[in-house]
Design a protein around this motif. Sequence first.
Motif, PDB file in Angstrom:
ATOM      1  N   UNK A  59     -10.345 -28.660 -33.686  1.00  0.00           N
ATOM      2  CA  UNK A  59      -9.746 -27.535 -34.416  1.00  0.00           C
ATOM      3  C   UNK A  59      -9.390 -26.347 -33.541  1.00  0.00           C
ATOM      4  N   UNK A  60     -10.157 -26.124 -32.484  1.00  0.00           N
ATOM      5  CA  UNK A  60      -9.886 -24.975 -31.623  1.00  0.00           C
ATOM      6  C   UNK A  60      -8.596 -25.151 -30.825  1.00  0.00           C
ATOM      7  N   UNK A  61      -8.308 -26.375 -30.417  1.00  0.00           N
ATOM      8  CA  UNK A  61      -7.092 -26.607 -29.633  1.00  0.00           C
ATOM      9  C   UNK A  61      -5.893 -26.951 -30.508  1.00  0.00           C
ATOM     10  N   UNK A  62      -6.115 -27.244 -31.792  1.00  0.00           N
ATOM     11  CA  UNK A  62      -5.010 -27.626 -32.673  1.00  0.00           C
ATOM     12  C   UNK A  62      -3.989 -26.496 -32.797  1.00  0.00           C
ATOM     13  N   UNK A  63      -4.467 -25.258 -32.894  1.00  0.00           N
ATOM     14  CA  UNK A  63      -3.536 -24.128 -32.989  1.00  0.00           C
ATOM     15  C   UNK A  63      -2.694 -23.997 -31.724  1.00  0.00           C
ATOM     16  N   UNK A  64      -3.336 -24.189 -30.562  1.00  0.00           N
ATOM     17  CA  UNK A  64      -2.591 -24.107 -29.298  1.00  0.00           C
ATOM     18  C   UNK A  64      -1.554 -25.219 -29.204  1.00  0.00           C
ATOM     19  N   UNK A  65      -1.932 -26.424 -29.627  1.00  0.00           N
ATOM     20  CA  UNK A  65      -1.001 -27.552 -29.570  1.00  0.00           C
ATOM     21  C   UNK A  65       0.152 -27.355 -30.556  1.00  0.00           C
ATOM     22  N   UNK A  66      -0.150 -26.774 -31.700  1.00  0.00           N
ATOM     23  CA  UNK A  66       0.910 -26.494 -32.677  1.00  0.00           C
ATOM     24  C   UNK A  66       1.903 -25.498 -32.095  1.00  0.00           C
ATOM     25  N   UNK A  67       1.374 -24.445 -31.469  1.00  0.00           N
ATOM     26  CA  UNK A  67       2.250 -23.448 -30.850  1.00  0.00           C
ATOM     27  C   UNK A  67       3.050 -24.071 -29.710  1.00  0.00           C
ATOM     28  N   UNK A  68       2.402 -24.905 -28.922  1.00  0.00           N
ATOM     29  CA  UNK A  68       3.079 -25.566 -27.812  1.00  0.00           C
ATOM     30  C   UNK A  68       4.210 -26.459 -28.329  1.00  0.00           C
ATOM     31  N   UNK A  69       3.955 -27.143 -29.459  1.00  0.00           N
ATOM     32  CA  UNK A  69       4.976 -28.016 -30.043  1.00  0.00           C
ATOM     33  C   UNK A  69       6.224 -27.227 -30.416  1.00  0.00           C
ATOM     34  N   UNK A  70       6.033 -26.096 -31.082  1.00  0.00           N
ATOM     35  CA  UNK A  70       7.197 -25.309 -31.500  1.00  0.00           C
ATOM     36  C   UNK A  70       7.897 -24.666 -30.307  1.00  0.00           C
ATOM     37  N   UNK A  71       7.144 -24.279 -29.298  1.00  0.00           N
ATOM     38  CA  UNK A  71       7.783 -23.728 -28.093  1.00  0.00           C
ATOM     39  C   UNK A  71       8.637 -24.796 -27.409  1.00  0.00           C
ATOM     40  N   UNK A  72       8.111 -26.002 -27.342  1.00  0.00           N
ATOM     41  CA  UNK A  72       8.898 -27.101 -26.756  1.00  0.00           C
ATOM     42  C   UNK A  72      10.139 -27.380 -27.597  1.00  0.00           C
ATOM     43  N   UNK A  73       9.953 -27.361 -28.930  1.00  0.00           N
ATOM     44  CA  UNK A  73      11.075 -27.641 -29.818  1.00  0.00           C
ATOM     45  C   UNK A  73      12.174 -26.582 -29.667  1.00  0.00           C
ATOM     46  N   UNK A  74      11.767 -25.326 -29.602  1.00  0.00           N
ATOM     47  CA  UNK A  74      12.756 -24.261 -29.453  1.00  0.00           C
ATOM     48  C   UNK A  74      13.496 -24.386 -28.128  1.00  0.00           C
ATOM     49  N   UNK A  75      12.772 -24.855 -27.104  1.00  0.00           N
ATOM     50  CA  UNK A  75      13.400 -25.010 -25.804  1.00  0.00           C
ATOM     51  C   UNK A  75      14.393 -26.158 -25.743  1.00  0.00           C
TER      52      UNK A  75
END
Length: 205
Positions: A59-75
């Motif tokens: 759960x602690x890293x899920x938020x970071x991975x979610x943010x990373x996913x959207x940053x990759x998607x936007x890129x």
Amino acid sequence: MTTPALPPSREQSRTTSTEESITAWALAARSGDPDALDLFVRALHRDVRRYVTYLGADPQSADDLTQDTFLRALGSLHRFEGRSSARTWLLSIARRAVVDSIRYSLSRPRLSDTDDWESAAERTQPRDLPGFDDGVALNELLDTLPNDRREAFVLTQLVGLPYAEAARLSDCPIGTVRSRVARARTSLVTWLDEAERRAPAPAAA
């Protein structure tokens, strides 16, 4: 005599309409529409977090991975052409984010015999306390499934992806996805039945 195809149900039509809207928002966001981008992120944020969590992220890293996913998607949004649904495209990015995270974790030197002492401490806590989240219990059950069955179950039963889209995302035939989901469901039902039989009967009032 050819049997005419049944018209899509109201639920199927609603699902199709939702997916088309999300994909349209992604395409509009690619063209620089900030409102469409906001709608796209809001529509899929919960599903992405749920997906990365059930793929094994704590759960602690899920938020970071979610943010990373959207940053990759936007890129890489400029490369999205709508050939698949925006949901399938985004979840494929989430999957790569999880894989990259696991590879990075494995390459890091461990400072102790326990790679995550906080998680280890949490696992020693009692599980029968009032207010314990049933979702955590489901997480633990899903963790016992093989990775391919867990992913198929999460994609189709929790995220709500159609079997065909789940098959495309997992790069396997649709029949394989159906088989994995059926086996996962059978295992989960069996384990839940066993847990209920082991549970102590409630005391009489």
